[in-house]
Design an enzyme around this catalytic site. Structure first.
Site, short mmCIF file in Angstrom:
data_model
loop_
_atom_site.label_atom_id
_atom_site.label_comp_id
_atom_site.label_asym_id
_atom_site.label_seq_id
_atom_site.Cartn_x
_atom_site.Cartn_y
_atom_site.Cartn_z
N ILE A 112 0.82 -1.22 0.00
CA ILE A 112 0.00 0.00 0.00
C ILE A 112 0.85 1.27 0.00
O ILE A 112 0.36 2.36 -0.26
CB ILE A 112 -0.99 -0.03 1.19
CG1 ILE A 112 -1.77 -1.34 1.19
CG2 ILE A 112 -1.94 1.14 1.17
CD1 ILE A 112 -2.51 -1.65 -0.10
N GLY A 113 2.12 1.16 0.32
CA GLY A 113 2.97 2.35 0.19
C GLY A 113 4.06 2.46 1.23
O GLY A 113 5.23 2.45 0.90
N SER A 114 3.69 2.56 2.49
CA SER A 114 4.74 2.80 3.48
C SER A 114 5.38 1.49 3.93
O SER A 114 4.73 0.45 3.98
CB SER A 114 4.18 3.56 4.69
OG SER A 114 3.13 2.85 5.26
N ASP A 174 -4.31 7.78 -2.55
CA ASP A 174 -5.01 7.15 -1.42
C ASP A 174 -6.22 7.96 -0.96
O ASP A 174 -6.13 9.18 -0.80
CB ASP A 174 -4.06 7.07 -0.20
CG ASP A 174 -2.92 6.09 -0.43
OD1 ASP A 174 -3.15 5.06 -1.09
OD2 ASP A 174 -1.81 6.35 0.07
N HIS A 194 -6.57 3.55 -2.73
CA HIS A 194 -6.62 2.68 -1.56
C HIS A 194 -7.59 3.23 -0.53
O HIS A 194 -7.65 4.44 -0.31
CB HIS A 194 -5.21 2.55 -0.95
CG HIS A 194 -5.21 2.02 0.45
ND1 HIS A 194 -5.48 0.70 0.73
CD2 HIS A 194 -5.01 2.63 1.64
CE1 HIS A 194 -5.43 0.53 2.04
NE2 HIS A 194 -5.16 1.68 2.62
N HIS A 234 -2.34 -3.87 11.44
CA HIS A 234 -2.34 -3.30 12.79
C HIS A 234 -1.77 -4.26 13.81
O HIS A 234 -1.56 -3.91 14.96
CB HIS A 234 -3.77 -2.94 13.21
CG HIS A 234 -4.35 -1.87 12.34
ND1 HIS A 234 -5.29 -2.14 11.36
CD2 HIS A 234 -4.08 -0.56 12.26
CE1 HIS A 234 -5.57 -1.01 10.74
NE2 HIS A 234 -4.88 -0.05 11.26
N CYS A 285 -3.18 -2.28 4.44
CA CYS A 285 -2.85 -0.86 4.53
C CYS A 285 -1.32 -0.73 4.55
O CYS A 285 -0.62 -1.73 4.37
CB CYS A 285 -3.48 -0.27 5.80
SG CYS A 285 -3.42 1.53 5.90
N1 GLN Z 1 0.07 5.04 1.37
C1 GLN Z 1 -0.26 5.15 2.76
C2 GLN Z 1 0.65 4.22 3.56
O1 GLN Z 1 0.95 3.19 3.10
C3 GLN Z 1 -1.70 4.80 3.03
C4 GLN Z 1 -2.07 4.95 4.48
C5 GLN Z 1 -3.55 4.79 4.81
O2 GLN Z 1 -4.32 4.34 4.02
N2 GLN Z 1 -3.95 5.14 5.99
O3 GLN Z 1 1.01 4.50 4.67
ZN ZN Z 2 -4.99 2.31 4.55
#
Ligand code: GLN
Ligand code: ZN
EC number: 2.1.1.14
Length: 765
Positions: free
Chosen positions: A444-446, A612, A655, A705, A737
């Site tokens: 998702i990115g980070s 996002d 996302h 999480h 996420c």
């Molecule tokens: N691109 C963001 C990440 O990966 C998306 C965070 C989110 O959806 N809260 O942190």
């Molecule tokens: Zn997310």
């Protein structure tokens, strides 16, 4: 005589004292007595602050160590069995329900392993409450008497307060049945709950409380008939009891008009309505109010940070006084001030002119008092004059108006918000570029935001390392993440977002029209606070914001790297918005800034761009109707304005998380690929809802999480289940996420297992 009232004050303390204390207690650094002492000091401080400001009606029981709804669950013994079997103290039970508890056995204590209760958004705010969870075995009884204790604590300081309680109907309606009792309708528990409310109310009366504030915010929702009936039943019941304090029935965040029939004629002393959010309800509410009832006029905004306009507010209060008489009018905050930062005086870095536009919780106390004095004929000329000047100067400020931005928003047309070709035509063009296998894998990115990253960011902010040194460090982090993804065989890579402090603030800092606080913290849930940026004026992007990092990442790999942006609705929702233009306009300004960024990324050779929108769902207006359907339209349009300037072969991803999404709403965004939170949804019907979604979806396969590592087999099982009702051709494989809160160890293993599972299915198809 008109009185002033506050519905609730932030409990976190001016310097996040509550966070430090609760986390200190969880980590074993302070004792429970030390924790309680911090709580007591914060309450004392808040009461004194309000008293000194001259507020007539000061709340108590607005304090909580975690969440005010969770406090009620503890008070009424709505504690699922899984939390009671460890003999935890009340405060540890509360924390275990709020955040879960995992603890090894010691000589004196048993081992504990229990997950948290569900946490949900508090109406359309960014506060989250812990959901009351009822079971057929729930034994309602009073556990302690927190509201009474806190009333007495204030009394001892010589401060007479009005205790606040969430009302019985909202408490039940916002709750849910536990897994073991799925056919239980929470509202059916009303009769068991009412005597407990009565008991606590009589105790309050005996302790000396003359008034209570009972919040029924569900009165601003589309309430089903049984909930409306429950309102009537509950307050009629309280009216029949003797010797209870006078009740102010409080509503906020919207209009009560559609539920007026349920409220009309109830034996309560006063009704509080939110006239900041829903000024249009004024006439109907005044007409409906009984001839002895008081109207509490919520006129000082509990949800935003703009300085009140005294002249406008006083006019509204005066209208109420004309109709009802001064004795039947209270000037109040629109809702609890929980949703605003504590004190503007703690802001040391704001431009003086911009600072003059704002009012935080502490300043709002003075606002309530000045308006009250003004409508009571007391001399507040100086304050009025200063306020009028300030309001006028904000209207004209150079920070606010940008003619070029306004003109550009006015020029948005259909073409700007439509991709050149429909998805069916874009898809083959994209496949030619990427040549992706079935079950393409991505994230998702980070990636983990390590201590090292935070230390270097701090050094850079403090100036102890140069911009070049920092860039070098960020690039080395990007390289690490790219190499890792190549090594485990992910298909579409990300740069890992090491340069970002927060997904909204990072962009806000680079957009003209935004302001930032250094201490403007607001509780989001438990000990997690956020510091929303503030949209002050027209928004524009002076230069590229994220191109450098994406281009670097793409330059060191032959696999496609996704450019990562935060969408217009999320930037808007996670900021304090302007109150002088509508939300749609602000969303469109953000959309245009992001459109330029998306186009720049494409021009720089980035072929996949993710925008996002995790806050898309939370922006949905609370009630059905025109406002809600308009939101569906403009929110989707804002996203398309941001993303439609690219060629067919450029792949747009989006996302979403934190919510149950309606596939139709996402469809209107026309993103090529969306990834959604899915790991905790195993309801086959929910999966089936997405079957007809035309574009491609990554159903988030594991919960980021939790540090738990799912095995390859677990991924295979999960994917097999989804494949029963969801087609393989549209199936992307990804986590729920971003991974920024995770450690590297679990990230490495979880993603490796995920990729192995995708490979397994490729062989099957
Ligand atoms: N691109 C963001 C990440 O990966 C998306 C965070 C989110 O959806 N809260 O942190
Ligand atoms: Zn997310």
């Amino acid at each position: 005589m008109v009185q002033s009232a506050v519905l609730g004050f932030p409990r976190i303390g001016p310097n996040r004292e509550l966070k430090k204390a609760t986390e200190g207690y969880w980590n074993g650094k302070i004792t429970v007595d030390e924790l309680f002492k911090v709580g007591k000091d914060l309450r004392t401080q808040n009461w004194k602050l309000q008293k000194e400001a001259g507020v007539d009606i000061i709340p108590s029981n607005d304090f909580s160590f975690y969440d005010q709804v969770l406090d009620l669950s503890l008070l009424f013994n709505v504690i699922p069995d899984r939390y009671t079997k460890y003999d935890l103290s009340p405060i540890d039970t509360l924390f275990a329900m709020g955040r879960g508890l995992q603890r090894k056995a010691t000589e004196t204590e048993k081992a504990v392993d229990v997950t948290a209760l569900e946490m949900v958004k508090w109406f359309d705010s960014n506060y989250h409450y812990v959901r009351p969870t009822f079971s057929k075995t729930t034994q309602f009884k009073l556990n302690g008497q927190k509201p009474v204790d806190e009333f007495l604590e204030a009394k001892e300081l010589g401060i007479h307060t009005r205790p606040v309680l969430l009302g019985p109907v909202s408490y039940l309606f916002l709750g849910k049945a536990d897994k073991d009792s799925l056919d239980l309708e929470p509202l059916s528990l009303l009769e068991q709950l009412l005597p407990l409310y009565t008991e606590i109310l009589s105790k309050l009366a005996s302790a000396g409380a003359t008034e209570v504030q009972i919040d029924e915010p569900v009165l601003v929702l589309d309430l089903p008939a049984n909930a409306q009936a429950a309102i009537k039943k509950a307050y009629t019941y309280f009216g029949e009891q003797s010797n209870l304090p006078k009740i102010t029935l409080a509503t906020y965040f919207g209009t009560v008009v559609p539920n007026l029939d349920a409220i009309k004629g109830l034996p309560v002393a006063a009704l509080h309505v939110d006239l900041v959010r829903a000024p249009e309800q004024f006439d109907e509410v005044v007409a409906a109010i009984g001839n002895k009832q008081t109207l509490s006029v919520g006129i000082v905004d509990g949800r935003n940070i703009w300085k009140n306009d005294f002249k406008k507010s006083s006019a509204i209060v005066n209208k109420a006084i004309e109709k009802l008489g001064a004795d039947r009018v209270v000037v109040a905050t629109s809702s609890s001030l929980l949703h605003t930062p504590v004190d503007l005086n703690n802001e040391t870095k704001l431009d003086a002119e911009i600072k003059g536009f704002f009012s935080f919780a502490t300043q709002k106390l003075d606002e309530v008092v000045v308006i009250t004095k003004n409508v009571s004929g007391q001399d507040v000329a100086a304050a009025l004059e200063a306020n009028a000047k300030s309001v006028e100067s904000r209207g004209k400020s150079k920070f606010i108006h940008d003619a070029a931005v306004k003109a550009r928003v006015a020029s948005i047309d259909e073409k700007m918000s439509t991709r050149a070709a429909p998805f069916e035509q874009r898809l083959p063009e994209q496949q030619k570029v990427f040549n992706l296998p079935l079950f393409p894998t991505t994230t998702i990115g980070s990636f983990p935001q390590t201590k090292d990253i935070r230390i270097n960011r701090n050094k850079f902010n403090k100036g102890t390392i140069s911009a070049e040194e920092y860039e070098k460090f960020i690039n080395s982090e990007i390289e690490k993440v790219i190499r890792f993804q190549e090594e485990i065989g992910l298909d579409v890579l990300v740069h890992g977002e090491p340069e970002r402090n927060d997904m909204v603030q990072y962009f806000g800092e680079q957009i003209n029209g935004y302001a930032f606080t250094v201490n403007g913290w607001v509780q989001s849930y438990g000990s997690r606070y956020v510091r929303p940026p503030i949209i002050v004026g027209d928004l524009s992007r002076p230069k590229a914001m994220s191109v450098k990092e994406s281009v670097y990442a793409q330059s060191i790999t032959s696999k496609p790297v996704k450019g990562m942006l935060t969408g217009p609705i999320t930037c808007l929702r996670w900021s304090f918005p302007r109150d002088d233009v509508d939300q749609k306009t602000q969303a469109m300004q953000l959309a245009l800034a992001l459109r330029d960024e998306v186009n720049d990324l494409e021009a720089a050779g980035i072929k996949v761009i993710q925008v996002d929108e995790p806050a898309l769902r939370e922006g949905l207006p609370l009630r059905e109707g025109t406002e809600r359907s308009a939101y569906y339209t403009w929110a989707a349009e804002a996203f398309r304005v941001a993303t439609s300037g690219v060629a067919n072969k450029t792949q747009i991803h989006s996302h979403f998380c934190y919510s149950d999404l309606d596939p139709n709403h996402i469809k209107a965004l026309d993103a090529d690929v969306v990834s959604i939170e899915f790991s905790k949804k195993d309801d086959a019907n929910y999966i089936a809802e997405f079957k007809n979604y035309p574009n491609h979806i990554g159903l988030g396969l594991f919960d980021i999480h939790s540090p738990r590592i799912p095995s390859k087999d677990e991924f295979i099982a999960k994917i097999s289940t989804i494949l029963k009702s969801y087609p393989a051709e549209k199936f992307w494989v990804n986590p729920d996420c971003g991974l920024k809160t995770r450690g590297w160890e679990e990230t490495r293993l979880s993603l490796t297992h995920m990729v192995e599972a995708a490979k397994y299915f490729r062989e099957q198809y």
